[in-house]
Design a protein around this motif. Structure first.
Motif, mmCIF file in Angstrom:
data_model
loop_
_atom_site.group_PDB
_atom_site.id
_atom_site.type_symbol
_atom_site.label_atom_id
_atom_site.label_comp_id
_atom_site.label_asym_id
_atom_site.label_seq_id
_atom_site.Cartn_x
_atom_site.Cartn_y
_atom_site.Cartn_z
ATOM 1 N N THR A 185 0.878 -1.303 -0.206
ATOM 2 C CA THR A 185 0.013 0.092 0.223
ATOM 3 C C THR A 185 0.887 1.167 0.054
ATOM 4 O O THR A 185 0.322 2.156 -0.202
ATOM 5 C CB THR A 185 -0.705 -0.033 1.293
ATOM 6 O OG1 THR A 185 0.064 0.098 2.384
ATOM 7 C CG2 THR A 185 -1.757 -1.153 1.299
ATOM 8 N N GLY A 186 2.073 1.112 0.347
ATOM 9 C CA GLY A 186 2.785 2.194 0.537
ATOM 10 C C GLY A 186 2.980 2.863 1.721
ATOM 11 O O GLY A 186 3.889 3.738 2.291
ATOM 12 N N LEU A 187 1.935 2.445 2.484
ATOM 13 C CA LEU A 187 1.899 2.872 4.012
ATOM 14 C C LEU A 187 2.894 1.937 4.968
ATOM 15 O O LEU A 187 2.651 0.592 4.800
ATOM 16 C CB LEU A 187 0.367 2.584 4.636
ATOM 17 C CG LEU A 187 -0.744 3.475 4.124
ATOM 18 C CD1 LEU A 187 -2.051 3.050 4.554
ATOM 19 C CD2 LEU A 187 -0.366 4.785 4.438
ATOM 20 N N THR A 188 3.475 2.509 5.595
ATOM 21 C CA THR A 188 4.541 1.663 6.239
ATOM 22 C C THR A 188 4.072 1.999 7.757
ATOM 23 O O THR A 188 4.092 2.952 8.106
ATOM 24 C CB THR A 188 6.019 1.896 6.181
ATOM 25 O OG1 THR A 188 6.319 2.367 4.695
ATOM 26 C CG2 THR A 188 6.931 0.895 6.662
ATOM 27 N N ALA A 189 4.514 0.655 8.596
ATOM 28 C CA ALA A 189 4.330 0.991 9.959
ATOM 29 C C ALA A 189 5.514 1.898 10.387
ATOM 30 O O ALA A 189 6.598 1.934 9.704
ATOM 31 C CB ALA A 189 4.425 -0.306 10.759
ATOM 32 N N THR A 190 5.344 2.759 11.230
ATOM 33 C CA THR A 190 6.494 3.480 11.722
ATOM 34 C C THR A 190 7.468 2.691 12.563
ATOM 35 O O THR A 190 7.082 1.577 12.831
ATOM 36 C CB THR A 190 6.010 4.983 12.591
ATOM 37 O OG1 THR A 190 5.407 4.193 13.967
ATOM 38 C CG2 THR A 190 5.120 5.578 12.167
ATOM 39 N N ALA A 191 8.480 3.178 12.717
ATOM 40 C CA ALA A 191 9.431 2.417 13.339
ATOM 41 C C ALA A 191 9.163 2.017 14.922
ATOM 42 O O ALA A 191 9.229 0.895 15.133
ATOM 43 C CB ALA A 191 11.009 3.089 13.520
ATOM 44 N N GLU A 192 8.475 2.935 15.454
ATOM 45 C CA GLU A 192 7.762 2.744 16.680
ATOM 46 C C GLU A 192 6.880 1.642 16.680
ATOM 47 O O GLU A 192 6.899 0.570 17.747
ATOM 48 C CB GLU A 192 7.324 4.025 17.415
ATOM 49 C CG GLU A 192 8.387 5.116 17.661
ATOM 50 C CD GLU A 192 9.011 5.713 16.265
ATOM 51 O OE1 GLU A 192 8.320 5.743 15.444
ATOM 52 O OE2 GLU A 192 9.988 6.322 16.542
ATOM 53 N N GLN A 193 6.038 1.650 15.661
ATOM 54 C CA GLN A 193 4.929 0.639 15.774
ATOM 55 C C GLN A 193 5.353 -0.488 15.586
ATOM 56 O O GLN A 193 5.108 -1.597 15.961
ATOM 57 C CB GLN A 193 3.833 1.100 14.580
ATOM 58 C CG GLN A 193 2.850 2.401 14.926
ATOM 59 C CD GLN A 193 2.242 2.832 13.659
ATOM 60 O OE1 GLN A 193 2.625 2.750 12.347
ATOM 61 N NE2 GLN A 193 1.047 3.031 13.779
ATOM 62 N N ALA A 194 6.385 -0.921 14.250
ATOM 63 C CA ALA A 194 6.915 -2.002 14.396
ATOM 64 C C ALA A 194 7.856 -2.573 15.503
ATOM 65 O O ALA A 194 7.611 -3.582 15.846
ATOM 66 C CB ALA A 194 7.977 -2.055 13.094
ATOM 67 N N GLN A 195 8.467 -1.718 16.048
ATOM 68 C CA GLN A 195 9.239 -2.273 17.495
ATOM 69 C C GLN A 195 8.265 -2.701 18.383
ATOM 70 O O GLN A 195 8.428 -3.680 19.210
ATOM 71 C CB GLN A 195 10.394 -1.055 17.724
ATOM 72 C CG GLN A 195 10.869 -1.417 19.198
ATOM 73 C CD GLN A 195 11.487 -2.653 19.341
ATOM 74 O OE1 GLN A 195 12.118 -3.288 18.465
ATOM 75 N NE2 GLN A 195 11.583 -3.145 20.721
ATOM 76 N N GLU A 196 7.139 -1.945 18.549
ATOM 77 C CA GLU A 196 6.286 -2.463 19.470
ATOM 78 C C GLU A 196 5.627 -3.530 19.337
ATOM 79 O O GLU A 196 5.407 -4.490 20.455
ATOM 80 C CB GLU A 196 5.148 -1.256 19.591
ATOM 81 C CG GLU A 196 4.102 -1.400 20.549
ATOM 82 C CD GLU A 196 2.914 -0.560 20.516
ATOM 83 O OE1 GLU A 196 2.375 -0.008 19.156
ATOM 84 O OE2 GLU A 196 2.091 -0.350 21.532
ATOM 85 N N MET A 197 5.437 -3.995 18.089
ATOM 86 C CA MET A 197 4.859 -5.144 17.894
ATOM 87 C C MET A 197 5.781 -6.455 17.991
ATOM 88 O O MET A 197 5.430 -7.182 18.585
ATOM 89 C CB MET A 197 4.066 -5.244 16.718
ATOM 90 C CG MET A 197 3.490 -6.457 16.402
ATOM 91 S SD MET A 197 2.065 -6.899 17.686
ATOM 92 C CE MET A 197 0.657 -6.271 16.686
#
Ligand code: PGA
Length: 263
Positions: A185-197
């Protein structure tokens, strides 16, 4: 320290000629990098695995068979060893092509082919039985993210699909967290969202299998990861590389991501 992995999921793209051209281009770029680099830097490269369509597995594997710079895997497998399943491909067949990895439960398989956690468990069993390294995919939809149930959704996918494995076997599995809303989609999780998960996933692994085992398991991020955002995403303490779709179809873009995962 966990060695990072950068995996390229080609999905249902490329002709055979294009697949071989891309493989050869990547091989040249990686060999060139390795020649230029100090030997210490060569070992800093992540593991790289390509996931071409089934019909190209043998030929893509053959491109890398002598230098071993890249491994090859399949995008799916059937759970049975063999039998009357027209159009399907068994893990043993994948293994016999020289492939070493297999994606299990990619969100496109879950969504378009109704693969549920019970079926995915069987596929995992089939893949592990053949000595393939499964990359088990999980991730929430946009609706789950917006309704704040995303952690629970991913927890369920792991508990039902994966956590029946014993402590020794889970160590052979790689996990890929791919938020469905970020895929293609071109929408990426932010680095914070990725690390949180990723931290959440490692915490679940730790509760189930203990701290030491959890620390050994690689967790990849996937979803519109590209050469520009990879370094930031991979900087997360629990992010051990990426599962790359669109950006793996161009050799230089993909190598940009590989370089971002150098340890
Ligand atoms: P994308 O796909 O990088 O094109 O978003 C990732 C994936 O589906 O594995």
């Amino acid at each position: 320290m966990r060695k990072k992995i950068v995996a390229g999921n080609w999905k249902m793209n490329l002709s055979l000629d294009e697949a071989l051209a891309l493989s050869n281009e990547l091989k040249v770029i990686i060999n060139h990098h390795n020649k230029q680099a100090h030997s210490r830097d060569v070992s800093r490269l992540p593991e790289v695995v390509l996931f071409p369509p089934y019909v190209y597995l043998t030929k893509v594997h053959d491109v890398f068979v002598h230098d071993g710079s890249i491994s090859v895997g399949a995008q799916n497998c059937h759970h049975a060893d063999k039998g009357a399943f027209t159009g399907e491909v068994a893990a043993s067949m994948i293994r016999s092509t020289g492939a070493t990895h297999v994606l299990i439960g990619h969100s496109e398989r879950r969504t378009y082919f109704n693969e549920d956690d019970a079926l995915l468990s069987q596929k995992l069993k089939g893949a592990l039985g053949q000595g393939l390294v499964p990359i088990y995919c999980c991730g929430e939809s946009l609706e789950d993210r917006e309704s704040n149930t995303f952690k629970q959704i991913v927890t369920d996918q792991l508990v039902k699909g994966l956590f029946w494995l014993d402590k020794d076997t889970i160590k052979s599995v790689v996990i890929a967290y791919e938020p469905v809303w970020a895929i293609g989609t071109g929408l990426t999780a932010t680095a914070e969202q990725a690390q949180e998960m990723h931290q959440h996933i490692r915490q679940l692994l730790s509760e189930k299998y203990g701290h030491d085992t959890a620390e050994q398991i690689r967790i990849l991020y996937g979803g519109s990861c590209n050469a520009k955002n990879a370094a930031e995403l991979f900087a997360g303490k629990d992010v051990d590389g990426g599962l790359i779709g669109g950006a793996s179809l161009k050799a230089h873009d993909f190598f940009g991501i590989i370089s971002s995962a150098c340890s």
